[in-house]
Design an enzyme around this catalytic site. Structure first.
Site, PDB file in Angstrom:
ATOM      1  CB  SER A   1      -0.883  -0.024   1.247  1.00  0.00           C
ATOM      2  OG  SER A   1      -1.261   1.268   1.622  1.00  0.00           O
ATOM      3  CB  SER A   2       0.353   4.639  -1.355  1.00  0.00           C
ATOM      4  OG  SER A   2      -0.938   4.886  -0.826  1.00  0.00           O
ATOM      5  CB  CYS A   3      -0.226   3.661   4.200  1.00  0.00           C
ATOM      6  SG  CYS A   3      -0.082   1.949   4.690  1.00  0.00           S
TER       7      CYS A   3
ATOM      8  CE1 TYR B   1      -2.723  -3.263   5.628  1.00  0.00           C
ATOM      9  CE2 TYR B   1      -1.989  -1.193   4.670  1.00  0.00           C
ATOM     10  CZ  TYR B   1      -2.511  -2.460   4.522  1.00  0.00           C
ATOM     11  OH  TYR B   1      -2.808  -2.937   3.270  1.00  0.00           O
TER      12      TYR B   1
ATOM     13  CE  LYS C   1      -0.258  -5.125   3.384  1.00  0.00           C
ATOM     14  NZ  LYS C   1      -0.415  -6.357   2.603  1.00  0.00           N
TER      15      LYS C   1
ATOM     16  CG  HIS D   1     -10.595   3.971   1.922  1.00  0.00           C
ATOM     17  ND1 HIS D   1     -10.404   2.637   1.619  1.00  0.00           N
ATOM     18  CD2 HIS D   1      -9.796   4.223   2.990  1.00  0.00           C
ATOM     19  CE1 HIS D   1      -9.527   2.109   2.459  1.00  0.00           C
ATOM     20  NE2 HIS D   1      -9.141   3.046   3.301  1.00  0.00           N
TER      21      HIS D   1
ATOM     22  CD1 TRP E   1     -17.623  16.436   7.316  1.00  0.00           C
ATOM     23  CD2 TRP E   1     -15.849  15.592   8.383  1.00  0.00           C
ATOM     24  NE1 TRP E   1     -18.052  15.977   8.528  1.00  0.00           N
ATOM     25  CE2 TRP E   1     -16.984  15.450   9.219  1.00  0.00           C
ATOM     26  CE3 TRP E   1     -14.619  15.128   8.847  1.00  0.00           C
ATOM     27  CZ2 TRP E   1     -16.926  14.875  10.483  1.00  0.00           C
ATOM     28  CZ3 TRP E   1     -14.551  14.541  10.108  1.00  0.00           C
ATOM     29  CH2 TRP E   1     -15.695  14.423  10.909  1.00  0.00           C
TER      30      TRP E   1
END
Length: 323
Positions: A121-123, A150, A154, A193, A216
């Site tokens: 994941s890009s996180c 997380y 990864k 998301h 928001w």
């Protein structure tokens, strides 16, 4: 143990009867990979639900690989969730993902799998990484605290694939997708998301005949989205064409402001009311884009435009989620 040196010499696409284990085949990513492989004519996919095979149980995973002996493995199984879930269950996010990855990667090597692709994941990237984010930004700074459990798991998966390549000359590669959307996404009202959340809210507002939808923030942050069918196409490309130590970013390379995204989703859904921005609410990171130029240089680029992808996703939502 299998011959680890034979992985990169094998063509993934040449034998449609090769046994392929897609771990996590019921999720957003795994289901798209299965659709793509079936479309390409692969006839020997090995699929197991969580009830049939718990990937956190080492003995069960070992037994599965000893019995099935797949030739290729695509690891799309993971425990995923939003900010609230990561904050509430940090132990689950780090331990479950580490267990899944360690069990599947190690058993794959030990039971003669020719090639494995690990999806992250890009996180994984630092909170203040340069934009667009290149692969070599990994481990250059602190992570976003809200999902570091997380992310650390990864990152360990990427490093595990690299370690097995270095020590055993085994063909394990990693791909890091950007924000994904498409069929089988999570449209839950509270913990989905931004893109599926917007789609659901506009749809429900349309059904109720609401005059406005409040979103928001200011709508100014820039985000990148990739349709999950494009990711599945990239997975096949990487399995066929890439055998390197470094992980590979998989993104669309196109940014869209949340405001523009909201207008596009509103249009696709057909909500006729007003879109109101609640600027008292936080915006989040101003920009998040991955640099996918390495993959583009190899010869892969996405094919599905954001509008076409949203139309496809809304059609799936209407047929599968809306009651």
């Amino acid at each position: 143990m299998g011959d680890p040196s034979n992985g990169s010499a094998l063509s993934f696409l040449s034998d449609k009867s090769a046994k392929i284990f897609v771990a996590g085949h019921r999720g957003l990513v795994g289901s798209a990979i299965v659709r793509k492989l079936c479309h390409l004519g692969f006839t020997n996919l090995v699929l197991r639900s969580h009830l049939e095979l718990d990937l956190t149980r080492q003995n069960d995973v070992e037994s599965f690989f000893a019995t099935e002996r797949p030739q290729f493995v695509i690891l799309a199984a993971a425990k995923v969730g939003g900010i609230h879930a990561n904050n509430t269950y940090p132990a689950d996010f780090i331990s479950i993902n580490l267990q899944i990855q360690t069990n599947v990667i190690d058993s794959s090597y030990r039971h003669g799998v020719s090639k494995l692709l690990f999806l992250g994941s890009s996180c994984i990237y630092p909170k203040f990484a340069p934009q667009p984010i290149p692969e070599d930004a990994l481990l250059t700074g602190p992570l976003e605290p809200t999902n570091e459990w997380y992310a650390v798991a990864k990152i360990a998966g990427i490093k595990m694939c690299q370690a097995y390549r270095i020590q055993y000359n085994w063909d394990a590669i990693s791909g890091m997708p950007t924000n994904l959307y498409g069929p089988y996404d999570n449209f839950h009202p509270e913990n989905s998301h931004v893109l599926p959340a917007l789609m659901r809210r506009f749809h429900e507002a349309k059904v109720k005949g609401a005059k406005e939808v409040v979103v928001w923030g200011s709508g100014s942050p820039l985000r990148e989205f990739l349709h999950v069918d494009d990711l599945a196409d990239a997975v096949v490309f990487l399995m066929e064409s890439y055998s390197g130590l470094g992980h590979m970013n998989v993104g669309s390379g196109k940014e869209v402001a949340i405001k523009e995204l909201a207008e596009l989703v509103k249009d696709v859904v057909g909500f006729e009311g007003k879109l109101v921005w609640d600027t008292s609410k936080p915006d989040g990171t101003p920009r998040k884009l991955m640099d996918s130029s390495k993959l583009a240089t190899l010869g892969w680029t996405p094919k599905i435009s954001l509008r076409d992808g949203l139309v496809d996703t809304y059609k799936w939502y209407l047929e599968n989620v809306e009651q």
